[in-house]
Write an enzyme that holds these catalytic residues in place. Structure first.
Site, short mmCIF file in Angstrom:
data_model
loop_
_atom_site.label_atom_id
_atom_site.label_comp_id
_atom_site.label_asym_id
_atom_site.label_seq_id
_atom_site.Cartn_x
_atom_site.Cartn_y
_atom_site.Cartn_z
CD GLU A 196 3.15 -1.66 20.25
OE1 GLU A 196 2.64 -0.56 20.47
OE2 GLU A 196 3.55 -2.01 19.12
CB ALA B 212 7.38 3.92 12.30
CG HIS C 253 4.04 1.74 17.86
ND1 HIS C 253 2.95 0.94 18.04
CD2 HIS C 253 3.82 2.36 16.66
CE1 HIS C 253 2.12 1.06 17.02
NE2 HIS C 253 2.62 1.93 16.17
CB THR D 153 7.36 -0.03 10.51
OG1 THR D 153 7.18 -0.35 9.12
CG2 THR D 153 8.82 0.20 10.81
CB SER D 154 2.70 -3.30 9.89
OG SER D 154 2.95 -4.60 10.37
NE ARG D 155 -1.64 -0.75 14.81
CZ ARG D 155 -1.19 0.44 14.38
NH1 ARG D 155 0.08 0.58 14.02
NH2 ARG D 155 -2.00 1.48 14.31
N GLY E 51 0.85 -1.20 0.00
CA GLY E 51 0.00 0.00 0.00
C GLY E 51 0.88 1.24 0.00
NE ARG E 52 -2.16 5.63 2.63
CZ ARG E 52 -3.44 5.36 2.76
NH1 ARG E 52 -4.28 5.73 1.84
NH2 ARG E 52 -3.90 4.75 3.83
CB ILE E 53 3.67 2.55 4.55
CG1 ILE E 53 2.82 3.66 5.19
CG2 ILE E 53 5.02 2.45 5.27
CD1 ILE E 53 2.38 3.40 6.63
C1 GLV Z 1 0.79 4.18 13.93
O1 GLV Z 1 1.14 3.08 14.23
C2 GLV Z 1 -0.35 4.46 13.12
O2 GLV Z 1 -1.13 3.55 12.81
O3 GLV Z 1 -0.54 5.64 12.76
#
Ligand code: GLV
Length: 328
Positions: free
Chosen positions: A268, A288, A286, A237-239, A156-158
């Site tokens: 977390e 990013a 967390h 860096t997602s979940r 996706g975007r990221i």
């Molecule tokens: C951060 O983890 C977000 O979902 O913006």
């Protein structure tokens, strides 16, 4: 009569200022995570909640909102902390903050990838521990990034923003994304669509960029980790729950993969204790999307969504406007 908004944690001031121009705003100035009962009480006494990803807005919290609660504006792109289906059924809008954090999050995923490959955190710990007694040709050897193969789980975007950075490092880019078609993928980037198994077997770096859904929970577990190259690195860096953290700790301990860089964790703020001890792991809390500009824009974007909802207009990044309109 002005509407009442509750902001569940301290957020960048411009977001609060924007809300205060038109609405009665209360902020949880303790910046303490609220309990389920507190969230329920606040939902029942406010027209809007501005929430963070640490707030679990489940069906019971939404139900407590009764006829009063109109919108839950999450200051995050991910919204797995909110029961969107229940909100739509109950006619409550939900919004998130897409787009504004794409490049900042991709920058950070890139920092983690570079950091684990070249052992930056480990090298700093070594130096600060007084272990640097002179330059050594065999000291802290890492792996190259340029010219290697990057596998993106989620395009996706990221994911695409990370691919853009990788193209500057002459990497071969491949991605697994069951939601988008190859035609939809950014034509400017030569990236190959593959299945997950191929991606895991052939990538030197695997970077995860999926939302958390029932389908992506433990998408990468013991079996998937065992498909990866022994020299490969995993970046998340997602979940947290997209990875099976215990299985990852097993793989890292047994050196069946080379290393991992993680910004997110399954429970977390807890982190699997073994990950805290391993040298081949880079862990961050967390952060990013945590640049001043981006976190500020996320806050003002949430405020814009609340203001639009209070006016009866379509909030700019509502996730369920049509569903709510249909159910209303
Ligand atoms: C951060 O983890 C977000 O979902 O913006």
């Amino acid at each position: 009569m002005a509407h009442d908004v509750y902001v569940t944690r301290v957020i960048p001031q411009p977001g609060i200022d924007l809300l205060r121009e038109q609405l009665n705003v209360t902020v949880n100035d303790d910046d303490r995570q609220l309990s389920a009962n507190e969230l329920k009480r606040l939902a029942s006494t406010h027209d809007a909640l501005v929430t963070l990803l640490t707030d679990r807005v489940d069906r019971s919290v939404l139900a407590a909102g009764g006829d009063r609660l109109k919108i839950v504006a999450n200051v995050a792109v991910g919204y797995d902390n909110i029961d969107l289906v229940a909100a739509s059924e109950m006619g409550i809008l939900v919004s998130n903050t897409p787009g504004v954090l794409t490049e900042t999050t991709a920058d950070f995923a890139w920092a983690l990838l570079m950091g684990i490959a070249r052992r930056t955190a480990e090298a700093q710990t070594f130096l600060r521990a007084g272990k640097f007694h002179g330059w050594g040709i065999m000291m802290m050897l890492g792996e190259d990034v340029h010219g290697k193969t990057l596998g993106l789980v989620g395009y996706g975007r990221i994911g695409r923003a990370v691919a853009k950075r990788a193209s500057g490092f002459d990497m071969a880019i491949q991605y697994f994304d069951p939601v988008i078609s190859a035609e939809d993928a950014d034509a400017l980037l030569p990236a190959r669509q593959v299945d997950l198994d191929t991606l895991l077997r052939t990538s030197d770096y695997v970077s995860v960029h999926t939302p958390l859904t029932p389908e992506t929970t433990h998408l990468i577990g013991a079996a998937e980790l065992s498909s990866m190259k022994p020299t490969a690195y995993l970046i998340n860096t997602s979940r947290g729950p997209v990875l099976d953290e215990a299985a990852l700790a097993d793989a890292l301990t047994a050196h069946t993969i080379r290393g991992a860089a993680l910004d997110v964790f399954e429970r977390e703020p807890e982190v699997e204790p073994r990950l805290m001890e391993l040298d081949n792991v880079l862990i961050t809390p967390h952060i990013a999307s945590a640049s001043v500009a981006t976190r500020t824009r996320m806050a003002t974007m949430a405020a814009e969504n609340v203001i639009a909802a209070m006016r009866g207009e379509r909030p700019p990044t509502a996730l369920n406007f049509d569903e709510v309109a249909r159910n209303g």
